[in-house]
Design a protein around this motif. Structure first.
Motif, PDB file in Angstrom:
ATOM      1  N   GLU A 174       0.808  -1.216   0.000  1.00 53.21           N
ATOM      2  CA  GLU A 174       0.000   0.000   0.000  1.00 53.21           C
ATOM      3  C   GLU A 174       0.841   1.266   0.000  1.00 53.21           C
ATOM      4  O   GLU A 174       0.371   2.328  -0.409  1.00 53.21           O
ATOM      5  N   HIS A 175       2.106   1.196   0.438  1.00 53.30           N
ATOM      6  CA  HIS A 175       2.956   2.383   0.438  1.00 53.30           C
ATOM      7  C   HIS A 175       3.329   2.806  -0.987  1.00 53.30           C
ATOM      8  O   HIS A 175       3.742   3.948  -1.192  1.00 53.30           O
ATOM      9  N   ARG A 176       3.213   1.882  -1.907  1.00 54.90           N
ATOM     10  CA  ARG A 176       3.453   2.197  -3.321  1.00 54.90           C
ATOM     11  C   ARG A 176       2.223   1.806  -4.121  1.00 54.90           C
ATOM     12  O   ARG A 176       2.319   1.173  -5.173  1.00 54.90           O
ATOM     13  N   ALA A 177       1.068   2.196  -3.639  1.00 57.06           N
ATOM     14  CA  ALA A 177      -0.194   1.749  -4.218  1.00 57.06           C
ATOM     15  C   ALA A 177      -0.341   2.164  -5.683  1.00 57.06           C
ATOM     16  O   ALA A 177      -0.724   1.361  -6.539  1.00 57.06           O
ATOM     17  N   ILE A 178      -0.037   3.422  -5.972  1.00 63.07           N
ATOM     18  CA  ILE A 178      -0.182   3.903  -7.349  1.00 63.07           C
ATOM     19  C   ILE A 178       0.777   3.165  -8.279  1.00 63.07           C
ATOM     20  O   ILE A 178       0.382   2.689  -9.352  1.00 63.07           O
ATOM     21  N   LEU A 179       2.030   3.045  -7.869  1.00 64.75           N
ATOM     22  CA  LEU A 179       3.015   2.337  -8.690  1.00 64.75           C
ATOM     23  C   LEU A 179       2.607   0.882  -8.888  1.00 64.75           C
ATOM     24  O   LEU A 179       2.778   0.326  -9.986  1.00 64.75           O
ATOM     25  N   ALA A 180       2.058   0.248  -7.856  1.00 64.32           N
ATOM     26  CA  ALA A 180       1.659  -1.153  -7.957  1.00 64.32           C
ATOM     27  C   ALA A 180       0.576  -1.349  -9.009  1.00 64.32           C
ATOM     28  O   ALA A 180       0.651  -2.265  -9.838  1.00 64.32           O
ATOM     29  N   VAL A 181      -0.431  -0.486  -9.004  1.00 62.60           N
ATOM     30  CA  VAL A 181      -1.522  -0.605  -9.991  1.00 62.60           C
ATOM     31  C   VAL A 181      -1.007  -0.309 -11.392  1.00 62.60           C
ATOM     32  O   VAL A 181      -1.355  -0.999 -12.361  1.00 62.60           O
ATOM     33  N   VAL A 182      -0.154   0.712 -11.512  1.00 64.55           N
ATOM     34  CA  VAL A 182       0.390   1.065 -12.830  1.00 64.55           C
ATOM     35  C   VAL A 182       1.209  -0.093 -13.405  1.00 64.55           C
ATOM     36  O   VAL A 182       1.025  -0.489 -14.568  1.00 64.55           O
ATOM     37  N   LEU A 183       2.109  -0.650 -12.619  1.00 63.17           N
ATOM     38  CA  LEU A 183       2.972  -1.723 -13.119  1.00 63.17           C
ATOM     39  C   LEU A 183       2.184  -3.007 -13.384  1.00 63.17           C
ATOM     40  O   LEU A 183       2.500  -3.739 -14.320  1.00 63.17           O
ATOM     41  N   ALA A 184       1.172  -3.278 -12.567  1.00 59.18           N
ATOM     42  CA  ALA A 184       0.335  -4.457 -12.817  1.00 59.18           C
ATOM     43  C   ALA A 184      -0.374  -4.321 -14.159  1.00 59.18           C
ATOM     44  O   ALA A 184      -0.416  -5.262 -14.962  1.00 59.18           O
ATOM     45  N   GLY A 185      -0.934  -3.145 -14.431  1.00 59.40           N
ATOM     46  CA  GLY A 185      -1.592  -2.922 -15.715  1.00 59.40           C
ATOM     47  C   GLY A 185      -0.630  -2.981 -16.881  1.00 59.40           C
ATOM     48  O   GLY A 185      -0.935  -3.544 -17.935  1.00 59.40           O
ATOM     49  N   ALA A 186       0.566  -2.404 -16.693  1.00 59.82           N
ATOM     50  CA  ALA A 186       1.559  -2.412 -17.767  1.00 59.82           C
ATOM     51  C   ALA A 186       2.020  -3.826 -18.082  1.00 59.82           C
ATOM     52  O   ALA A 186       2.192  -4.190 -19.251  1.00 59.82           O
ATOM     53  N   LEU A 187       2.205  -4.621 -17.051  1.00 58.88           N
ATOM     54  CA  LEU A 187       2.707  -5.980 -17.254  1.00 58.88           C
ATOM     55  C   LEU A 187       1.733  -6.819 -18.070  1.00 58.88           C
ATOM     56  O   LEU A 187       2.131  -7.500 -19.028  1.00 58.88           O
ATOM     57  N   VAL A 188       0.460  -6.763 -17.725  1.00 66.28           N
ATOM     58  CA  VAL A 188      -0.489  -7.627 -18.424  1.00 66.28           C
ATOM     59  C   VAL A 188      -0.802  -7.111 -19.830  1.00 66.28           C
ATOM     60  O   VAL A 188      -0.962  -7.910 -20.769  1.00 66.28           O
ATOM     61  N   THR A 189      -0.878  -5.794 -20.022  1.00 66.87           N
ATOM     62  CA  THR A 189      -1.197  -5.297 -21.361  1.00 66.87           C
ATOM     63  C   THR A 189      -0.010  -5.406 -22.311  1.00 66.87           C
ATOM     64  O   THR A 189      -0.183  -5.671 -23.501  1.00 66.87           O
ATOM     65  N   TYR A 190       1.213  -5.202 -21.807  1.00 65.57           N
ATOM     66  CA  TYR A 190       2.379  -5.401 -22.672  1.00 65.57           C
ATOM     67  C   TYR A 190       2.512  -6.880 -23.054  1.00 65.57           C
ATOM     68  O   TYR A 190       3.057  -7.202 -24.111  1.00 65.57           O
ATOM     69  N   GLY A 191       2.003  -7.752 -22.209  1.00 64.56           N
ATOM     70  CA  GLY A 191       2.004  -9.173 -22.523  1.00 64.56           C
ATOM     71  C   GLY A 191       0.874  -9.601 -23.427  1.00 64.56           C
ATOM     72  O   GLY A 191       0.753 -10.791 -23.731  1.00 64.56           O
ATOM     73  N   GLY A 192       0.030  -8.666 -23.877  1.00 65.95           N
ATOM     74  CA  GLY A 192      -0.995  -9.001 -24.867  1.00 65.95           C
ATOM     75  C   GLY A 192      -2.400  -9.146 -24.345  1.00 65.95           C
ATOM     76  O   GLY A 192      -3.309  -9.474 -25.119  1.00 65.95           O
TER      77      GLY A 192
END
Length: 484
Positions: free
Chosen positions: A94-112
């Motif tokens: 939760e201390h990096r909540a924004i970064l966590a959501v951003v990277l989770a979205g980037a990982l799955v969409t860059y993977g197709g």
């Protein structure tokens, strides 16, 4: 009268599409209006111009729509997307909540994985994470946009998005066109977006802003919304009505099993683009039966199609026993590709008719006469058309259908690398497409239980302003040192 007809046709298309009318009806109707004002033959333009261009788009890109939607549905039904997002959120906390959501979205969409699949997985996780971190709910949509709809859609080298595939037949490029510039653009979008979201979160904490009590919408609550569906299917390559179909696995895969298909997409795409396809003997494509083409006309699409197919096989191999109704799930994935593909193709058909009007020469001359050279005029053209259609892929294809050969000729005259044209065109299509009427924006706000008034300003900053800054940087750097 011809120019007036083009403007009236655009007004009809934009106005009625915003009110939820189907583009399948609006695109040919608006095209015929343009032809009527110009005194051009209506039936000939409908069957020979509109339908020919529509069919050509489907012939070129439907395999990408089909395999992309199928892959996204299988990843969602197997629980793989949820596992990856949960792992990223848990790792960063939760201390990096924004970064966590951003990277989770980037990982799955860059993977197709399809954008809409990511929306429905990320929104509930972001809700809980933001509540724990004390971050206002109004920042959820912009955070998800930054991770799913900016750099992984238009800038990251090798991204399997349909937008990154569209310029390849026009410019003879690969998904990894201008990789260095793409990485620079991605860094700018990510850094600016994180800065803005962090700034807003800090200001909200100082001001004691309420967190907001809305809840993310469920798939079932939005599946029957036909107006939302009509807007969404012109914006991205997945029909959200199919998200509620199919049967989900009862247990989740391990993190390595969930992530492996995404890795396969990237590695196979890279291998096909840079190593295998250039070494194949495919001189047979020059024969009339294959269209008299070269590898540059189809190589990029072949690379992405092969990568998605390999990833689908990987998902099935890892989750075959876990998916309770494989046929139903795969049918839903296949069905999810049809309406978006035909809707975007219809927009392309409309663009072809408009480009065939005598008055369009005025528009072409104005675009090509924009100062700053072909990169600037290409960026302006893709921005405007993506904004007007509310579709990055539709606007991009219309621009390249009408002007792609001209830009290639001008690039050859001044020694400009087509890879630079590719990257500028793709980034340009992913800026003003995020205007309020864009289907992905409307869908995301509904999924997050938010409104334009609450969240759209932050979407503009991370989805439009950040992308424009990256686009300007790519144009400036590319003009000085070329493509790399």
């Amino acid at each position: 009268m011809g120019l007036l007809g083009i403007l009236v046709a655009l007004a009809i298309l934009i106005g009625l599409a915003f009110r939820g009318w189907s583009v399948l009806l609006l695109a040919p109707a608006a095209a015929l209006v343009a032809a009527l004002f110009a005194g051009e033959p209506l039936l000939a333009h409908w069957t020979q111009t509109f339908m020919a261009s529509t069919a050509r788009f489907i012939a070129q890109f439907f395999p990408l729509f089909l395999l992309g939607a199928l892959f996204g549905k299988l990843m969602e039904a197997s629980g793989s997307v949820s596992v990856i997002a949960s792992w990223m959120v848990t790792r960063l906390g939760e201390h990096r909540a924004i970064l966590a959501v951003v990277l989770a979205g980037a990982l799955v969409t860059y993977g197709g994985v399809s954008l809409f699949v990511a929306f429905f997985v990320l929104a509930p996780m972001a809700q809980e994470l933001f509540r724990s971190a004390g971050i206002p709910r109004r920042l959820m949509p912009a955070t998800i946009v930054l991770g799913t709809s900016t750099f992984t859609m238009s800038a990251m080298p090798g991204t399997p998005s349909i937008q990154n595939a569209i310029p390849m037949p026009f410019f003879g490029t690969t998904p990894f066109a201008a990789p260095g510039l793409g990485i620079i653009a991605s860094a700018i979008m990510l850094a600016f977006g994180l800065w803005w979201l962090g700034r807003e979160a800090a200001a909200a904490a100082r001001n004691g802003e309420a967190l907001g009590g809305g809840m993310p919408a469920s798939i079932d609550s939005l599946a029957g919304n036909e107006m939302l569906r009509e807007r969404a299917t012109t914006a991205r390559e997945f029909d959200p009505a199919e998200l509620g179909h199919g049967v989900h696995a009862k247990d989740e895969p391990s993190v390595p099993a969930a992530a492996l298909p995404l890795i396969v997409v990237v590695l196979v795409n890279l291998s096909m683009s840079l190593f295998f396809l250039p070494r194949l003997d495919i001189g047979f494509l020059a024969q009339a039966r294959w269209g008299g083409i070269t590898l540059s006309d189809v190589g990029g699409v072949w690379a992405v199609v092969t990568a998605l197919f390999a990833a689908i096989v990987t998902v099935l191999a890892l989750n075959f026993r876990r998916l309770p109704s494989l046929r139903e799930t795969m049918d839903a994935g296949a069905n999810a590709s049809v309406l978006p593909a035909v809707s975007v193709a219809s927009l392309v058909g409309f663009g072809a008719v408009v480009a065939a009007m005598p008055a369009f020469e005025m528009v072409r001359d104005w675009v090509l006469g924009i100062g700053g050279g072909p990169l600037v005029s290409l960026a302006v053209a893709t921005n405007i058309l993506a904004a007007l259609t509310g579709s990055a892929s539709g606007g991009l294809t219309i621009a390249l259908d009408a002007l792609g050969s001209t830009y290639m000729a001008r690039a050859a005259e001044i020694g400009l690398n087509p890879e630079l044209l590719h990257r500028v065109a793709v980034i340009g299509s992913g800026t003003l497409d995020s205007l309020p009427h864009n289907g992905a924006v409307v869908t995301l706000l509904a999924v997050c239980g938010s409104t334009h008034r609450e969240s759209y300003r932050d979407i503009v900053m991370v989805g439009i302003v950040g992308a424009i800054l990256a686009l300007v940087a790519v144009i400036v750097i590319g003009s000085v040192v070329g493509s790399f």
